[in-house]
Write a protein that holds these residues in place. Structure first.
Motif, short mmCIF file in Angstrom:
data_model
loop_
_atom_site.label_atom_id
_atom_site.label_comp_id
_atom_site.label_asym_id
_atom_site.label_seq_id
_atom_site.Cartn_x
_atom_site.Cartn_y
_atom_site.Cartn_z
N ALA A 150 -8.46 53.62 -31.64
CA ALA A 150 -8.94 53.37 -33.00
C ALA A 150 -9.66 52.04 -33.08
CB ALA A 150 -7.78 53.40 -33.99
N TRP A 151 -9.14 51.02 -32.39
CA TRP A 151 -9.81 49.72 -32.33
C TRP A 151 -11.12 49.83 -31.55
CZ3 TRP A 151 -4.58 47.24 -30.63
CH2 TRP A 151 -3.78 47.05 -31.76
N MET A 152 -11.09 50.56 -30.43
CA MET A 152 -12.28 50.68 -29.60
C MET A 152 -13.40 51.45 -30.29
SD MET A 152 -10.39 51.43 -25.95
CE MET A 152 -11.92 51.77 -25.09
N LEU A 153 -13.02 52.42 -31.14
CA LEU A 153 -14.00 53.26 -31.82
C LEU A 153 -14.41 52.72 -33.19
CD1 LEU A 153 -12.42 56.73 -30.97
CD2 LEU A 153 -14.58 55.84 -30.07
N ASN A 154 -13.85 51.58 -33.58
CA ASN A 154 -14.17 51.01 -34.90
C ASN A 154 -15.67 50.69 -34.99
OD1 ASN A 154 -14.41 48.49 -36.85
ND2 ASN A 154 -12.57 49.63 -37.42
N ILE A 160 -16.84 50.40 -28.06
CA ILE A 160 -17.69 51.56 -27.77
C ILE A 160 -19.06 51.39 -28.39
CG2 ILE A 160 -17.91 54.06 -28.01
CD1 ILE A 160 -15.65 53.20 -26.16
N ASN A 161 -19.12 50.97 -29.65
CA ASN A 161 -20.40 50.73 -30.30
C ASN A 161 -21.14 49.57 -29.64
OD1 ASN A 161 -20.78 52.62 -32.50
ND2 ASN A 161 -19.00 51.70 -33.46
N LYS A 166 -25.83 47.87 -26.47
CA LYS A 166 -26.38 47.07 -25.37
C LYS A 166 -27.10 47.93 -24.34
CE LYS A 166 -23.18 43.18 -25.72
NZ LYS A 166 -22.08 42.41 -25.08
N LEU A 167 -26.60 49.14 -24.12
CA LEU A 167 -27.23 50.04 -23.15
C LEU A 167 -28.37 50.85 -23.75
CD1 LEU A 167 -24.09 51.41 -21.24
CD2 LEU A 167 -25.67 49.62 -20.50
N GLY A 168 -28.58 50.72 -25.04
CA GLY A 168 -29.65 51.46 -25.70
C GLY A 168 -29.30 52.90 -25.99
N LEU A 169 -28.02 53.27 -25.87
CA LEU A 169 -27.59 54.64 -26.15
C LEU A 169 -27.46 54.89 -27.64
CD1 LEU A 169 -24.85 54.96 -23.36
CD2 LEU A 169 -27.23 55.78 -23.30
N LEU A 170 -27.26 53.81 -28.42
CA LEU A 170 -27.11 53.92 -29.87
C LEU A 170 -28.15 53.04 -30.54
CD1 LEU A 170 -23.21 53.65 -30.21
CD2 LEU A 170 -24.57 55.74 -30.27
N SER A 171 -28.69 53.50 -31.66
CA SER A 171 -29.65 52.70 -32.43
C SER A 171 -28.95 51.90 -33.53
CB SER A 171 -30.71 53.61 -33.04
OG SER A 171 -30.12 54.59 -33.89
N GLN A 172 -27.76 52.33 -33.90
CA GLN A 172 -26.96 51.63 -34.90
C GLN A 172 -25.49 51.95 -34.69
OE1 GLN A 172 -28.12 53.10 -38.73
NE2 GLN A 172 -27.54 55.21 -38.30
N LYS A 173 -24.65 51.16 -35.31
CA LYS A 173 -23.20 51.36 -35.16
C LYS A 173 -22.78 52.67 -35.82
CE LYS A 173 -21.93 46.49 -34.81
NZ LYS A 173 -21.12 45.38 -35.35
N VAL A 174 -21.84 53.35 -35.16
CA VAL A 174 -21.37 54.65 -35.63
C VAL A 174 -19.89 54.56 -36.00
CG1 VAL A 174 -21.04 57.08 -35.05
CG2 VAL A 174 -23.02 55.83 -34.15
N ALA A 175 -19.53 55.07 -37.16
CA ALA A 175 -18.12 55.14 -37.58
C ALA A 175 -17.53 56.42 -36.99
CB ALA A 175 -18.01 55.12 -39.09
N TRP A 176 -17.13 56.34 -35.73
CA TRP A 176 -16.74 57.53 -34.98
C TRP A 176 -15.62 58.32 -35.65
CZ3 TRP A 176 -20.01 58.80 -31.25
CH2 TRP A 176 -20.76 57.80 -30.64
N THR A 177 -14.59 57.63 -36.12
CA THR A 177 -13.43 58.33 -36.68
C THR A 177 -13.53 58.53 -38.19
OG1 THR A 177 -12.25 56.21 -36.90
CG2 THR A 177 -11.91 57.47 -34.87
N ALA A 178 -14.47 57.85 -38.84
CA ALA A 178 -14.58 57.96 -40.30
C ALA A 178 -15.60 59.02 -40.71
CB ALA A 178 -14.96 56.61 -40.91
#
Length: 321
Positions: A150-154, A160-161, A166-178
């Motif tokens: 839960a902390w890692m996916l925050n 994770i975000n 940093k790797l360019g896999l995401l363009s913005q932060k994602v609320a994975w569990t929300a």
């Protein structure tokens, strides 16, 4: 000669009766304990589901039959309405979430667990250390691992975000569990990470029962390793694999703690256990929650019975004897 054979048969029956009697006395404490911790609570739950019991008055409920499951109401204007768990959209959404979670997680964990078991079954330096390390995710208590993930996916401070950005896999932060779009994927990822070692352990136990001579003969005959796996390894470990899938399926269908910690109020991941607990405790609909718990038990029994029947699983331990 006849007297001797008759006496032998009589002695054999007497010995068999003594063994059965001894086995009964050895099993009696376990059966009593099982009745106290499993059968009696189940029977009480079924009883509560047939009453209007509330959490504040557990012993004052009145018998209402199957109204908590299905109740037909006819209004003064003639309109007929149906009430109860069997026509509750929230319940069927929870059933669908549970079935989807169970099927995807069990299939992925079985495939990955089998791959890991095949690797661990091979001879290589440091195999014992790798076997011990692979069990760490499974050894961590579910609540602890769920809180850690839960902390890692925050979406604000999760690693994770951070790695994804940093790797360019995401363009913005994602609320994975929300987010309802990603909540189920997040829960599945955590469950697969945690439980794959358990499946690997059971598969490895089956692999180590396969005689090495068979592989040596196949190698001498020049049979391709892939063909050896599908024609020799898989059929020989099938009984152990089928039983492992039963255990994992039972665990997945009643999943509660992982969902409750990671996504407690998300309709995208709410399972039968979670919605039953909500009605039992949070909403003070004790009888309604008991009906849902009873249905959960019935669905579990149906799934296992169908799996054993369709898969022709032998639980007697006698094989083809």
């Amino acid at each position: 000669m006849t007297d001797i054979s008759t006496a032998g048969r009589g002695t054999g029956r007497s010995l068999q009766q003594q063994r059965q009697k001894a086995a009964f006395w050895f099993l009696a404490p376990m059966l009593i304990a099982l009745f106290c911790v499993a059968a009696w609570p189940l029977l009480r739950t079924v009883w509560f589901s047939m009453t209007d019991t509330t959490l504040s008055n557990l012993y004052g409920g009145k018998w209402i039959g199957f109204d908590n499951y299905l109740r037909v109401q006819t209004l003064s204007n003639g309109t007929v309405r149906y009430r109860g768990t069997l026509v509750d959209p929230a319940w069927w959404n929870a059933v669908w979430n549970t079935v989807r979670f169970s099927l995807v997680s069990v299939i992925c964990e079985t495939v990955l667990g089998l791959i890991v078991a095949l690797v661990l079954n091979a001879e290589f330096k440091g195999r014992g250390l790798v076997r011990a390390a692979i069990l760490i995710p499974w050894a961590i208590p579910t609540i602890v691992s769920a809180k850690m993930w839960a902390w890692m996916l925050n979406d604000q401070y999760g690693i994770i975000n951070d790695i994804g950005l940093k790797l360019g896999l995401l363009s913005q932060k994602v609320a994975w569990t929300a987010s309802t779009d990603t909540a189920m994927y997040a829960v599945l990822a955590v469950d697969i990470w945690k439980t794959t070692p358990f499946m690997a352990l059971l598969c490895l136990a089956g692999l180590q029962m396969v005689p090495r001579d068979i592989y040596e003969a196949a190698k001498i005959d020049g049979i391709h390793p892939v063909k050896v796996f599908f024609k020799i390894t898989l059929p020989l470990i099938r009984p152990a694999l089928m039983v492992a899938v039963i255990f994992r399926m039972l665990d997945a269908l009643r999943v509660f703690d992982l969902i409750y910690v990671l996504t407690p109020n998300s309709p995208a991941t709410k399972t039968m256990s979670v919605i039953s607990r909500e009605n039992l405790i949070d909403f003070d609909k004790f009888a309604y929650g008991s009906a849902q718990s009873t249905l959960l038990f019935g669905i579990l029994a149906i799934f296992v019975a169908l799996y054993i029947w369709i898969g022709k699983v032998d639980l007697s331990g006698e094989g083809g004897k």
